[in-house]
Design a protein around this motif. Structure first.
Motif, PDB file in Angstrom:
ATOM      1  N   ARG A 260       0.831  -1.209   0.000  1.00 40.55           N
ATOM      2  CA  ARG A 260       0.000   0.000   0.000  1.00 40.55           C
ATOM      3  C   ARG A 260       0.866   1.259   0.000  1.00 40.55           C
ATOM      4  O   ARG A 260       0.538   2.255  -0.660  1.00 40.55           O
ATOM      5  CB  ARG A 260      -0.933  -0.005   1.214  1.00 40.55           C
ATOM      6  N   GLU A 263       2.241   1.611  -3.476  1.00 40.67           N
ATOM      7  CA  GLU A 263       1.179   2.044  -4.378  1.00 40.67           C
ATOM      8  C   GLU A 263       0.969   3.553  -4.257  1.00 40.67           C
ATOM      9  O   GLU A 263       0.774   4.245  -5.272  1.00 40.67           O
ATOM     10  CB  GLU A 263      -0.120   1.307  -4.065  1.00 40.67           C
ATOM     11  N   ARG A 264       1.013   4.064  -3.035  1.00 39.15           N
ATOM     12  CA  ARG A 264       0.879   5.509  -2.841  1.00 39.15           C
ATOM     13  C   ARG A 264       1.968   6.263  -3.594  1.00 39.15           C
ATOM     14  O   ARG A 264       1.709   7.293  -4.227  1.00 39.15           O
ATOM     15  CB  ARG A 264       0.944   5.828  -1.349  1.00 39.15           C
ATOM     16  N   LEU A 267       1.270   6.050  -7.383  1.00 37.82           N
ATOM     17  CA  LEU A 267       0.215   6.993  -7.762  1.00 37.82           C
ATOM     18  C   LEU A 267       0.794   8.403  -7.920  1.00 37.82           C
ATOM     19  O   LEU A 267       0.410   9.151  -8.833  1.00 37.82           O
ATOM     20  CB  LEU A 267      -0.893   6.994  -6.707  1.00 37.82           C
ATOM     21  N   SER A 271       0.504  11.099 -10.987  1.00 33.94           N
ATOM     22  CA  SER A 271      -0.280  12.312 -10.730  1.00 33.94           C
ATOM     23  C   SER A 271       0.549  13.587 -10.796  1.00 33.94           C
ATOM     24  O   SER A 271       0.023  14.660 -11.120  1.00 33.94           O
ATOM     25  CB  SER A 271      -0.965  12.218  -9.366  1.00 33.94           C
ATOM     26  N   PRO A 284      -7.386   6.407 -11.538  1.00 37.46           N
ATOM     27  CA  PRO A 284      -6.103   6.509 -10.829  1.00 37.46           C
ATOM     28  C   PRO A 284      -5.130   5.435 -11.324  1.00 37.46           C
ATOM     29  O   PRO A 284      -5.429   4.242 -11.257  1.00 37.46           O
ATOM     30  CB  PRO A 284      -6.487   6.302  -9.366  1.00 37.46           C
ATOM     31  N   ALA A 286      -1.265   3.808 -11.098  1.00 37.83           N
ATOM     32  CA  ALA A 286      -0.028   3.664 -10.320  1.00 37.83           C
ATOM     33  C   ALA A 286       1.072   3.214 -11.261  1.00 37.83           C
ATOM     34  O   ALA A 286       0.907   2.206 -11.965  1.00 37.83           O
ATOM     35  CB  ALA A 286      -0.229   2.642  -9.203  1.00 37.83           C
ATOM     36  N   ALA A 317      -3.873  -0.232 -13.129  1.00 39.42           N
ATOM     37  CA  ALA A 317      -5.037   0.629 -12.885  1.00 39.42           C
ATOM     38  C   ALA A 317      -6.303  -0.238 -12.844  1.00 39.42           C
ATOM     39  O   ALA A 317      -6.315  -1.334 -13.408  1.00 39.42           O
ATOM     40  CB  ALA A 317      -5.150   1.678 -13.999  1.00 39.42           C
ATOM     41  N   ALA A 319      -6.018   2.092  -9.425  1.00 39.91           N
ATOM     42  CA  ALA A 319      -5.237   1.905  -8.202  1.00 39.91           C
ATOM     43  C   ALA A 319      -5.806   2.756  -7.084  1.00 39.91           C
ATOM     44  O   ALA A 319      -6.516   3.733  -7.324  1.00 39.91           O
ATOM     45  CB  ALA A 319      -3.777   2.279  -8.455  1.00 39.91           C
ATOM     46  N   GLY A 320      -5.465   2.380  -5.852  1.00 42.44           N
ATOM     47  CA  GLY A 320      -5.907   3.153  -4.702  1.00 42.44           C
ATOM     48  C   GLY A 320      -6.813   2.361  -3.786  1.00 42.44           C
ATOM     49  O   GLY A 320      -7.258   1.256  -4.128  1.00 42.44           O
ATOM     50  N   THR A 321      -7.094   2.919  -2.641  1.00 41.40           N
ATOM     51  CA  THR A 321      -7.908   2.255  -1.623  1.00 41.40           C
ATOM     52  C   THR A 321      -9.280   1.876  -2.175  1.00 41.40           C
ATOM     53  O   THR A 321      -9.970   2.703  -2.772  1.00 41.40           O
ATOM     54  CB  THR A 321      -8.093   3.178  -0.409  1.00 41.40           C
ATOM     55  N   LYS A 323      -9.947  -0.028  -4.645  1.00 38.44           N
ATOM     56  CA  LYS A 323      -9.947  -0.330  -6.077  1.00 38.44           C
ATOM     57  C   LYS A 323      -9.464  -1.762  -6.321  1.00 38.44           C
ATOM     58  O   LYS A 323      -8.632  -2.288  -5.581  1.00 38.44           O
ATOM     59  CB  LYS A 323      -9.040   0.642  -6.837  1.00 38.44           C
TER      60      LYS A 323
END
Length: 357
Positions: A260, A263-264, A267, A271, A284, A286, A317, A319-321, A323
């Protein structure tokens, strides 16, 4: 049976599926003119592959005849959906895509956290030699900020701090120096710890240089570990196997907490970092760029020639919490400049096509 010298079952999907496709030939065993045994044989079986023709066409178009490799994968099953060029066999230095592995090693071994901060500088000195950031840029800050802009002056010293033994151990957990999950793929390699050398050599290894060699497949799988909450799912071209694999968890490589955190960082690459060219509106993504040098530089040399570097990009993709990633992509282009300039746009096109399936 097949005639002598036939290329049946020697390459590609035919090689992978030859036992099912070929069946068993029938025949007679003769002694003089007398039949003393018969074999009834068995017809070959049909095989339905995971390849998606629409995504395959997009992947070929994205590679655009350039020397390298591209691959699209369903991270939830390990199904290979498309490939173009040589993503399974072409070995090249992975450049900064390897920082996924270096960061994972640092987090898993407690050498860094998301709260770690680093000085802003244009180079780090290891073994008395300056190791510069791309273009001599000044970078640092938090771990997320340093990862987003692929800061060599942060990750090379992190590699030296980890040491060769721990760095190599993590790389091997990700699949280096191991038989690939696809039988026809080349093995990605990293030297054993005692063969790497001093802090400068370890630092170079940590940023995907030195003697590290990887396939596009291997680095896409490294990103896939983050897409699967820290687990490595075996890849397949067999649709039946892929459907069964959806129920399997896969091999634990790093903790869910580490995946995690990375992944942050991935991302942030897309971004606002080096991989903004891979951004997809409303989705989103990653990702991680890589720009691998193909020739040695003199200390302090920050000159840039696109033909002297391989361009890499790996991503998944959405991605993110909360997902569930549905698309995993790897692109590597030989002698094509910076990963964010040439590989990331190609990966974006493949991701977008894969998300539409």
């Amino acid at each position: 049976g097949a005639p002598a010298g036939a290329t049946i079952g020697q390459t590609g999907l035919e090689r992978l599926f030859d036992p099912q496709l070929a069946g068993v030939p029938s025949g007679r065993l003769l002694a003089g003119g007398k039949v003393i045994a018969r074999g009834s044989g068995k017809p070959g079986e049909d095989v339905r592959t995971t390849i998606d023709p629409s995504i395959e066409r997009t992947t070929i178009a994205a590679l655009a005849g350039r020397y390298g490799g591209a691959i699209a994968i369903d991270p939830s099953t390990g199904a290979v959906l498309a490939l173009a060029g040589q993503p399974l066999s072409l070995l090249q230095p992975p450049g900064s895509t390897f920082k996924i592995i270096t960061t994972a090693s640092g987090l898993e071994n407690g050498e860094v956290t998301l709260k770690s901060t680093f000085p802003y500088q244009s180079a780090a000195t290891l073994s008395g030699v300056p190791l510069s950031n791309a273009g001599g840029e000044v970078c640092g800050g938090t771990l997320v900020q340093a990862f987003a802009v692929s800061c060599n002056s942060v990750f090379a010293p992190l590699g030296a701090k980890l040491g060769a033994a721990r760095l190599v151990k993590t790389a091997e957990q990700f699949g280096f120096n191991r038989a690939p999950s696809i039988a026809t793929a080349a093995t990605s390699t990293i030297p054993q710890p005692d063969a790497i050398g001093d802090d400068l050599a370890v630092g170079s290894t940590a940023i995907g240089q030195g003697q590290v060699q990887a396939t596009t497949l291997q680095m896409a799988e490294a990103a896939g570990v983050m897409a699967n909450d820290g687990r490595r799912r075996p890849l397949t071209f067999d649709l039946t196997t892929a459907r069964r694999a959806k129920k399997a968890a896969g091999e634990r490589i790093v903790s869910a907490k580490t995946s995690r955190a990375i992944e942050r960082m991935m991302l942030a690459v897309v971004s606002g970092g080096t991989g903004t060219a891979a951004a997809i509106a409303g989705v989103p993504v990653a990702g991680k760029t890589g720009t691998a040098e193909l020739k040695s530089r003199e200390p302090g040399d920050t000159s840039s020639n696109p033909e002297d570097t391989d361009a890499w990009f790996v991503a998944y993709a959405p991605a993110g919490t909360g997902k569930k990633p549905r698309a995993l992509v790897g692109v590597m282009l030989v002698g094509a400049g910076a990963g964010g300039d040439s590989a990331a746009p190609a990966a974006r096109d493949i991701l977008a096509a894969t998300l539409q399936r």
